[in-house]
Design an enzyme around this catalytic site. Structure first.
Site, PDB file in Angstrom:
ATOM      1  N   SER A 138     -10.168  -3.136  -7.253  1.00 39.98           N
ATOM      2  CA  SER A 138     -10.266  -2.713  -6.404  1.00 39.98           C
ATOM      3  C   SER A 138     -12.319  -2.389  -7.199  1.00 39.98           C
ATOM      4  CB  SER A 138     -10.582  -0.839  -6.663  1.00 39.98           C
ATOM      5  OG  SER A 138      -9.314  -1.023  -5.764  1.00 39.98           O
ATOM      6  N   ASN A 183     -14.130   3.583   5.447  1.00 38.38           N
ATOM      7  CA  ASN A 183     -12.728   4.347   6.306  1.00 38.38           C
ATOM      8  C   ASN A 183     -13.438   6.511   5.822  1.00 38.38           C
ATOM      9  OD1 ASN A 183     -11.750   3.026   7.649  1.00 38.38           O
ATOM     10  ND2 ASN A 183     -10.443   2.200   5.988  1.00 38.38           N
ATOM     11  N   CYS A 229     -13.140   7.590  -1.739  1.00 34.07           N
ATOM     12  CA  CYS A 229     -12.029   7.638  -1.185  1.00 34.07           C
ATOM     13  C   CYS A 229     -11.314   9.467  -1.664  1.00 34.07           C
ATOM     14  CB  CYS A 229     -11.233   7.565  -2.943  1.00 34.07           C
ATOM     15  SG  CYS A 229      -8.956   7.104  -2.323  1.00 34.07           S
ATOM     16  N   CYS A 250       2.983   0.163   2.669  1.00 34.70           N
ATOM     17  CA  CYS A 250       1.613   0.950   1.917  1.00 34.70           C
ATOM     18  C   CYS A 250       2.627   1.549   0.854  1.00 34.70           C
ATOM     19  CB  CYS A 250       0.303   0.766   2.131  1.00 34.70           C
ATOM     20  SG  CYS A 250      -0.686   2.023   1.407  1.00 34.70           S
ATOM     21  N   HIS A 302     -15.654  -2.681  -5.653  1.00 34.14           N
ATOM     22  CA  HIS A 302     -16.669  -2.122  -5.692  1.00 34.14           C
ATOM     23  C   HIS A 302     -18.200  -2.089  -5.498  1.00 34.14           C
ATOM     24  CE1 HIS A 302     -13.210  -0.730  -3.503  1.00 34.14           C
ATOM     25  NE2 HIS A 302     -12.591  -0.032  -3.745  1.00 34.14           N
ATOM     26  N   GLU A 304       1.236  10.266   0.987  1.00 30.70           N
ATOM     27  CA  GLU A 304       2.303   9.143   2.583  1.00 30.70           C
ATOM     28  C   GLU A 304       2.321   7.243   2.367  1.00 30.70           C
ATOM     29  OE1 GLU A 304      -1.763  11.808   5.071  1.00 30.70           O
ATOM     30  OE2 GLU A 304      -2.118  10.574   3.816  1.00 30.70           O
ATOM     31  N   CYS A 335      -5.187  11.297  -7.604  1.00 32.87           N
ATOM     32  CA  CYS A 335      -5.570  10.847  -8.159  1.00 32.87           C
ATOM     33  C   CYS A 335      -6.136  11.245  -9.518  1.00 32.87           C
ATOM     34  CB  CYS A 335      -5.747   9.274  -7.401  1.00 32.87           C
ATOM     35  SG  CYS A 335      -6.745   8.064  -8.852  1.00 32.87           S
ATOM     36  N   SER A 352      -2.131  -2.203  -6.826  1.00 34.30           N
ATOM     37  CA  SER A 352      -3.702  -3.213  -7.230  1.00 34.30           C
ATOM     38  C   SER A 352      -4.134  -1.257  -7.685  1.00 34.30           C
ATOM     39  CB  SER A 352      -4.194  -2.249  -5.165  1.00 34.30           C
ATOM     40  OG  SER A 352      -5.891  -1.960  -5.268  1.00 34.30           O
ATOM     41  N   GLY A 370      -3.252   7.067  -5.249  1.00 33.44           N
ATOM     42  CA  GLY A 370      -2.727   7.224  -6.485  1.00 33.44           C
ATOM     43  C   GLY A 370      -3.145   5.914  -7.072  1.00 33.44           C
ATOM     44  N   GLU A 371      -3.363   5.725  -8.415  1.00 30.52           N
ATOM     45  CA  GLU A 371      -3.531   4.661  -9.731  1.00 30.52           C
ATOM     46  C   GLU A 371      -2.521   4.362 -10.027  1.00 30.52           C
ATOM     47  OE1 GLU A 371      -5.659   2.610  -9.936  1.00 30.52           O
ATOM     48  OE2 GLU A 371      -4.563   1.900 -11.111  1.00 30.52           O
ATOM     49  N   CYS A 402     -12.546   8.287  -7.168  1.00 35.21           N
ATOM     50  CA  CYS A 402     -13.238   7.489  -6.369  1.00 35.21           C
ATOM     51  C   CYS A 402     -14.347   8.273  -5.672  1.00 35.21           C
ATOM     52  CB  CYS A 402     -12.827   5.843  -5.967  1.00 35.21           C
ATOM     53  SG  CYS A 402     -12.299   5.680  -7.578  1.00 35.21           S
ATOM     54  N   CYS A 422      -6.612   2.828   5.319  1.00 32.33           N
ATOM     55  CA  CYS A 422      -6.954   2.840   3.945  1.00 32.33           C
ATOM     56  C   CYS A 422      -8.514   4.279   2.675  1.00 32.33           C
ATOM     57  CB  CYS A 422      -8.101   1.751   3.211  1.00 32.33           C
ATOM     58  SG  CYS A 422      -7.452  -0.147   3.443  1.00 32.33           S
TER      59      CYS A 422
END
Ligand code: SAH
Ligand code: SF4
Length: 380
Positions: free
Chosen positions: A222, A305, A119, A105, A224, A92, A112, A200, A168-169, A116, A348
Site C-alpha cells: 500500500s 471510499n 482507512c 478478503c 498511497h 469482517e 489496526c 497486502s 488489520g495489518e 492510516c 476497501c
C-alpha cells in the site's frame, strides 16, 4: 484445560499435535482433510478416522467456528460477514465473486495499529491480533457455506483467491499469519496457488523479508504517496520504514516471489495525492534512478471510499483516469479498482467491524493532512 482449536494448526502443527496423542502423521493428514476439504466440525462425521483417535479428540480438541453476527449481500453478488471475536470486538470478511474467480478478503486483526488517515479500520485503533484459527475460520466458514449456498458439485471450489486485505495489518500479526497462509496453500487444505494468495501490507519492511523466506505468496504494498513527506502523513508507518527501504525490500522479495511483480496500491484522494506532479514522482520512484533499481510492478489505483470521520474526498473520475494514463504512458501497467459491495460498506477501507479497546491512534487523526491543491491542468 481448555480444548485445543484444531484450526490453529497448519499440517505440520497438526502432525506434531497428533504425535503428542501417539498418532502417526498420516492420521493428521486425514484429519486435516476432513476439517478443511470437507468442512467437518464434528469428529463423529470423520468416518475413516480410527475410533480411538476420534475419542481422544472429542475430549481434548474442537474445531472452533467464529460466531456470525450478521451477513449482508450486495446487489453485485458481494457478501460481507461480520464475526464476533469476543470482548466486544468484531471483524469482517468479504466474498467478491467474479466471472473467473471467487475472492475472499480476510481480516488479520481486530482494528489496526498503523492508523492510516484514509482507512476506517485505522481510525478505530487497535484491539488485538487474531489467532491463526480465527484467520483460517473465515476461509473455512466461507468456503463451506458458499459451496452449499451456490450448490457447487463435489470437488468444486467457491474460493480461488484470498487477499489479506480485510481489517488489520497482516505483517504485524506475523506469527499467526504464516500457519494460516500455509493452510490456505496446502494441497490437503485449500490447495490455493501461491499466486492467488496475496498479503497486502502498509510496509513492515523486516517482515516482508521474513515472508519471502518463510512463505512467499503474492505481495501487494500500500503505497498511497510518491514521497516520504506525504506518505509520513497518510501511512504513519512510513516514519519507521521510509520509501527507499520499502522499495528495496520489494526488490528483494521479487527474487523469491511467485509472481514477477509487486502490486502497488494507491488510494486516490482528492487534492492530496492525485495530481500530475505526484504521478511523475511515482513513476520516478518505481523506475528508480538506475535501471537495476527499477521495481517491476503493477499499479492498482483505488478510488477512495469515503467515511465520515476521514475528512477526505474521493478523486474525481477524470483525475483518476488522467493519473492512470500518465503511468501507462510511462510503461507501468495500471488498473483502476472497481468498487464492489459499495451498497453494503464492503469496499476497501470501509471495513470497520467493531473494536472496543481503542488506542491513542485516533488522536493522530486530528492532525491535518498536507493538502495539495489540484493545478488547473487537472481540471481540464
Ligand atoms: N493493512 C493492509 C491490508 C488491509 S487494507 C494494508 O494496508 O495494505 C487493504 C487496502 O485497502 C489497502 O491498500 C488500503 O490502503 C486500502 N484502503 C484502506 N482504506 C481505504 C479507503 N477508505 N478507500 C480505499 N481504499 C482503502
Ligand atoms: Fe491498517 Fe491497512 Fe487500514 Fe492502514 S490501510 S490502517 S495498515 S488496515
Amino acid at each position: 484445560m481448555s480444548p485445543v482449536n484444531l484450526l490453529d494448526f497448519d499440517l505440520d502443527g497438526l502432525a506434531a499435535h497428533c504425535q503428542t496423542l501417539g498418532e502417526k502423521r498420516f492420521r493428521a493428514v486425514q484429519l486435516f482433510r476432513w476439517i478443511h476439504q470437507k468442512g467437518a466440525a464434528d469428529f463423529g462425521q470423520m468416518s475413516d478416522l480410527a475410533k480411538s483417535l476420534r475419542d481422544k479428540l472429542a475430549g481434548s480438541a474442537v474445531i472452533r467456528p467464529l460466531a456470525l453476527l450478521s451477513e449482508q449481500a450486495s446487489t453485485d453478488g458481494t457478501i460481507k460477514w461480520l464475526f464476533d471475536v469476543g470482548n466486544g470486538d468484531a471483524v469482517e470478511t468479504v466474498f467478491i465473486p467474479e466471472d473467473d474467480r471467487g475472492t475472499l478478503c480476510v481480516s488479520s486483526q481486530a482494528g489496526c495499529a498503523v492508523g492510516c488517515r484514509f482507512c476506517s479500520t485505522g481510525h478505530q485503533g487497535f484491539s488485538r491480533n487474531l489467532s491463526t484459527g480465527e484467520i483460517v475460520a473465515q476461509l473455512w466458514f466461507a468456503e463451506h457455506h458458499l459451496r452449499q449456498r451456490l450448490g457447487l458439485a463435489a470437488g468444486e471450489r467457491a474460493i480461488s483467491n484470498v487477499v489479506m486485505m480485510g481489517m488489520g495489518e497482516p505483517l504485524q500479526n506475523y506469527a499467526a499469519l504464516v500457519p494460516a497462509l500455509r493452510t490456505m496453500l496446502d494441497d490437503h487444505g485449500y490447495g490455493l496457488s501461491r499466486r492467488r494468495v496475496t498479503v497486502s501490507t502498509s510496509g513492515v519492511v523486516p517482515m516482508i523479508d521474513r515472508l519471502r523466506e518463510d512463505c512467499p505468496v503474492a505481495l501487494a504494498v500500500s503505497l498511497h504517496a510518491p514521497n516520504d513527506a506525504l506518505r509520513d502523513q497518510l501511512v504513519p508507518l512510513n516514519r519507521k520504514y521510509p520509501l527507499a527501504e520499502l522499495l528495496q525490500a520489494c526488490r528483494r522479495y521479487l527474487a523469491s516471489a511467485p509472481r514477477d511483480f509487486i502490486t502497488f496500491e494507491y488510494c486516490m484522494l482528492d487534492g492530496v495525492n492525485d495530481g500530475p506532479e505526484q504521478a511523475r514522482e511515482l513513476i520516478a520512484l518505481v523506475h528508480g534512478p538506475r535501471a537495476e533499481q527499477r521495481v517491476p510492478c503493477k499499479l492498482n489505483l483505488i478510488p477512495f471510499n469515503p467515511f465520515p470521520a476521514s475528512g477526505l474526498r474521493r478523486s474525481p473520475r477524470e483525475r483518476v483516469m488522467a493519473f492512470a494514463r500518465q503511468l501507462q504512458e510511462a510503461g507501468i501497467v495500471t488498473t483502476v479498482r472497481k468498487t464492489r459491495g459499495d451498497d453494503i460498506d464492503a469496499a476497501c477501507g470501509q471495513l470497520a467491524g467493531e473494536v472496543q479497546d481503542r488506542t491513542r491512534v485516533h488522536k493522530r487523526m486530528t492532525r491535518p493532512v498536507i493538502r495539495i491543491e489540484p493545478s488547473t491542468q487537472d481540471l481540464t
